[in-house]
Design a protein around this motif. Sequence first.
Motif, mmCIF file in Angstrom:
data_model
loop_
_atom_site.group_PDB
_atom_site.id
_atom_site.type_symbol
_atom_site.label_atom_id
_atom_site.label_comp_id
_atom_site.label_asym_id
_atom_site.label_seq_id
_atom_site.Cartn_x
_atom_site.Cartn_y
_atom_site.Cartn_z
ATOM 1 N N GLU A 270 -57.536 -113.419 -10.929
ATOM 2 C CA GLU A 270 -57.493 -114.889 -10.909
ATOM 3 C C GLU A 270 -58.790 -115.488 -11.434
ATOM 4 O OE1 GLU A 270 -56.579 -116.112 -6.960
ATOM 5 O OE2 GLU A 270 -54.554 -115.222 -6.973
ATOM 6 N N ARG A 271 -59.906 -114.865 -11.116
ATOM 7 C CA ARG A 271 -61.194 -115.358 -11.623
ATOM 8 C C ARG A 271 -61.305 -115.148 -13.129
ATOM 9 N NH1 ARG A 271 -65.458 -115.532 -7.815
ATOM 10 N NH2 ARG A 271 -66.858 -115.773 -9.609
ATOM 11 N N LEU A 272 -60.805 -114.004 -13.628
ATOM 12 C CA LEU A 272 -60.796 -113.795 -15.074
ATOM 13 C C LEU A 272 -59.946 -114.861 -15.766
ATOM 14 C CD1 LEU A 272 -60.317 -109.927 -15.512
ATOM 15 C CD2 LEU A 272 -62.370 -111.234 -16.053
ATOM 16 N N ALA A 273 -58.761 -115.085 -15.210
ATOM 17 C CA ALA A 273 -57.834 -116.035 -15.825
ATOM 18 C C ALA A 273 -58.396 -117.451 -15.796
ATOM 19 C CB ALA A 273 -56.491 -115.983 -15.105
ATOM 20 N N ALA A 274 -59.091 -117.819 -14.730
ATOM 21 C CA ALA A 274 -59.610 -119.176 -14.589
ATOM 22 C C ALA A 274 -60.611 -119.522 -15.676
ATOM 23 C CB ALA A 274 -60.255 -119.342 -13.211
ATOM 24 N N ARG A 275 -61.326 -118.521 -16.161
ATOM 25 C CA ARG A 275 -62.308 -118.796 -17.222
ATOM 26 C C ARG A 275 -61.800 -118.393 -18.599
ATOM 27 N NH1 ARG A 275 -65.358 -113.636 -17.475
ATOM 28 N NH2 ARG A 275 -66.652 -114.614 -19.079
ATOM 29 N N GLY A 276 -60.520 -118.058 -18.676
ATOM 30 C CA GLY A 276 -59.918 -117.759 -19.974
ATOM 31 C C GLY A 276 -60.385 -116.461 -20.584
ATOM 32 N N ALA A 277 -60.835 -115.527 -19.766
ATOM 33 C CA ALA A 277 -61.305 -114.242 -20.279
ATOM 34 C C ALA A 277 -60.130 -113.414 -20.802
ATOM 35 C CB ALA A 277 -62.024 -113.472 -19.169
ATOM 36 N N VAL A 278 -60.392 -112.650 -21.845
ATOM 37 C CA VAL A 278 -59.353 -111.798 -22.423
ATOM 38 C C VAL A 278 -59.074 -110.652 -21.460
ATOM 39 C CG1 VAL A 278 -58.707 -110.308 -24.343
ATOM 40 C CG2 VAL A 278 -60.061 -112.387 -24.759
ATOM 41 N N HIS A 279 -57.845 -110.569 -20.997
ATOM 42 C CA HIS A 279 -57.509 -109.507 -20.064
ATOM 43 C C HIS A 279 -56.005 -109.253 -20.073
ATOM 44 C CE1 HIS A 279 -56.527 -113.047 -17.665
ATOM 45 N NE2 HIS A 279 -55.795 -112.261 -16.888
ATOM 46 N N GLU A 280 -55.646 -108.089 -19.572
ATOM 47 C CA GLU A 280 -54.237 -107.720 -19.418
ATOM 48 C C GLU A 280 -54.111 -106.952 -18.118
ATOM 49 O OE1 GLU A 280 -51.052 -104.862 -21.728
ATOM 50 O OE2 GLU A 280 -52.462 -106.055 -22.939
ATOM 51 N N VAL A 281 -53.043 -107.229 -17.376
ATOM 52 C CA VAL A 281 -52.839 -106.574 -16.083
ATOM 53 C C VAL A 281 -51.453 -105.945 -16.063
ATOM 54 C CG1 VAL A 281 -52.835 -106.832 -13.575
ATOM 55 C CG2 VAL A 281 -54.307 -108.295 -14.969
ATOM 56 N N TYR A 282 -51.402 -104.698 -15.606
ATOM 57 C CA TYR A 282 -50.121 -104.015 -15.458
ATOM 58 C C TYR A 282 -49.978 -103.598 -13.996
ATOM 59 C CZ TYR A 282 -46.533 -100.428 -15.724
ATOM 60 O OH TYR A 282 -45.400 -99.677 -15.507
ATOM 61 N N ARG A 283 -48.934 -104.079 -13.347
ATOM 62 C CA ARG A 283 -48.652 -103.745 -11.954
ATOM 63 C C ARG A 283 -47.420 -102.844 -11.910
ATOM 64 N NH1 ARG A 283 -49.706 -108.944 -12.926
ATOM 65 N NH2 ARG A 283 -51.455 -109.975 -11.860
ATOM 66 N N TYR A 284 -47.482 -101.777 -11.129
ATOM 67 C CA TYR A 284 -46.355 -100.856 -11.060
ATOM 68 C C TYR A 284 -46.061 -100.519 -9.595
ATOM 69 C CZ TYR A 284 -50.192 -97.459 -10.816
ATOM 70 O OH TYR A 284 -51.337 -96.787 -10.473
ATOM 71 N N ASP A 285 -44.810 -100.105 -9.356
ATOM 72 C CA ASP A 285 -44.317 -99.913 -8.003
ATOM 73 C C ASP A 285 -44.645 -98.504 -7.508
ATOM 74 O OD1 ASP A 285 -43.092 -100.338 -5.594
ATOM 75 O OD2 ASP A 285 -41.047 -100.065 -6.343
#
Length: 604
Positions: A553-568
């Motif tokens: 959320e902090r990365l996204a708030a400042r528009g930082a380039v990122h990718e997240v993969y969530r798996y079960d």
Amino acid sequence: MTETTDSMPDWEKRFRAPRVSLPDWAEDAPDRSLFVSNATGTYELYAWDRATGEQRQATDRPSGTMDGVLSPDGESIWWFSDTDGDEFGVWLRQPFGGGEDVPAAPGLEPSYSAGLAIGRHGASVVGRSTDEEGTTLHVVRQGAEPAEIYRHRESAGVGDLSHDGTLVAIEHTEHGDAMHSALRVVRLDGSAVAELDDTQGGTEELGLGVLGFAPVEGDTRLLIAHQRRGRWEPMIWDITSGEETDLALDLPGDVHAEWYPDGSGLLVAHSFEARGELWRYDLDTRELVRIDTPAGTVSGATARPGGEVEYLWSSAALPPQVRSTAGTVVLDPPGMKAPESVLVEDVWVEGPGGRIHALVQRPAGATDPLPTVFEIHGGPTWHDSDAFAAGPAAWVDHGYAVVRVNYRGSTGYGREWTDALKHRVGLIELEDIAAVREWAVLSGLADPDRLILAGGSWGGYLTLLGLGTQPEAWALGIAAVPVADYVTAYHDEMEALKAMDRTLLGGTPEEVPERFEASSPLTYVDSVRAPVYISAGVNDPRCPIRQIENYVERLAARGAVHEVYRYDAGHGSLVVEERIKQLGMEIAFAAAHLEGGGSEPEQG
């Protein structure tokens, strides 16, 4: 070979090729064995009757199964059943030849496992850990209610049960230092018989570990590991007399051991400078004789009743095999074989805390400087070795050099090196990684503009912390199942890891807030400049999902380039296709965001 296999890239073949673990065998029925294999595409337990050659898949779950133990008589398999990789569950039991799974310890509620010792005289010992109760140990007998014999808030575990089933060895940390255990031996009613504690009376605490009771009826000798000379090495402690037999093995590095089945000698496993080898120690003559094994890493070994030794061996270049000193391959799974990789090179770099050992692999025939992945191991009490690893080999296939650093905190280089982490957690390891990074650039190996910091678990934690504290050093970060927000991670993680964090940082977040803040990646998230890829298991009890979401959320708030993969799954996946998918996404992320980086992953 099928067309599909022909077109499959080598890096995927290394994951899909069937593998087997070192087989465990039943002490009183040595023809009956249990091993782990990925033959179906998911890591599961297999029963193997050596007398008939029959192999049977014993477990079959969507998320896979790794934890299983054979009863001494070989009649049953105990295996730990959790939910989707969350490590919270119960022990089940099934007949060796197949049949219904039933609760192995009826009456015990689900928990994290704190060890297991299955007895040959009707009584077994089950260790449990929960946030509410701490650690409890229970004697389990068929047809009777479990009887609690131990309870403490700090972490502990079942060490071993004596051959005659009358004594239980316990590793405990009642003194509050989760990195250094003390030992207690109790009867089945919980009454104390003997205590050995190296954490008292000195300025530095020393750890002890249980290696196993002598495999002889009525024998009260306990093989233990100690750190009295600054490294792990074995010693024999007679519980009845109190006599301690110091073996004083003249081998550098860490030394562990287990009994030969007749109790006449010890199978010694020696780890030094990222390699492993085996020795036999005769207890009568005190003679130490080397067992011939190839150069590389022996990651497990066991002595069989006939005296031959079976061991799991590999090197960075050659895939793992279960071999025997009789000159045979013990288990050779059918199907395609994993392609070989490249040799590993040893590098020693002077660092702020002493010489740092790093392992380097580079694509054959490549011209330096190269895009380079610093693949950081987890633990932190672990070490990278000259052993086969499909992940680093895949990066090499795609044109990257791979550097693995055995930073302070790693095992295999003495107690002082391992124990150096306290209080400045994360920052100390990164100092060592920075020193090796400087060597990689100055030596011409690594392109300073194409450096990737990557790792899983503690390695993922160091990746996120490094991206924030060394923002100009790294062009890209890849963090799998990381600690991202140390305070939230502490409150959400399993109790045993809370104890470890209190040891490493000197208290709770409320007691030493400044240390948690200094060691938390979240503190530095606004300084991160590099693109960040994060993968996380939604059921992970070790690096829980909520603290990762806080960081994202902090990365996204400042528009930082990122990718997240969530798996079960939990702390990683036991499903082969899932592992391939994740690594493919990591390589693709690097290719997309690293200018002049390696190649896109090939698709099979």
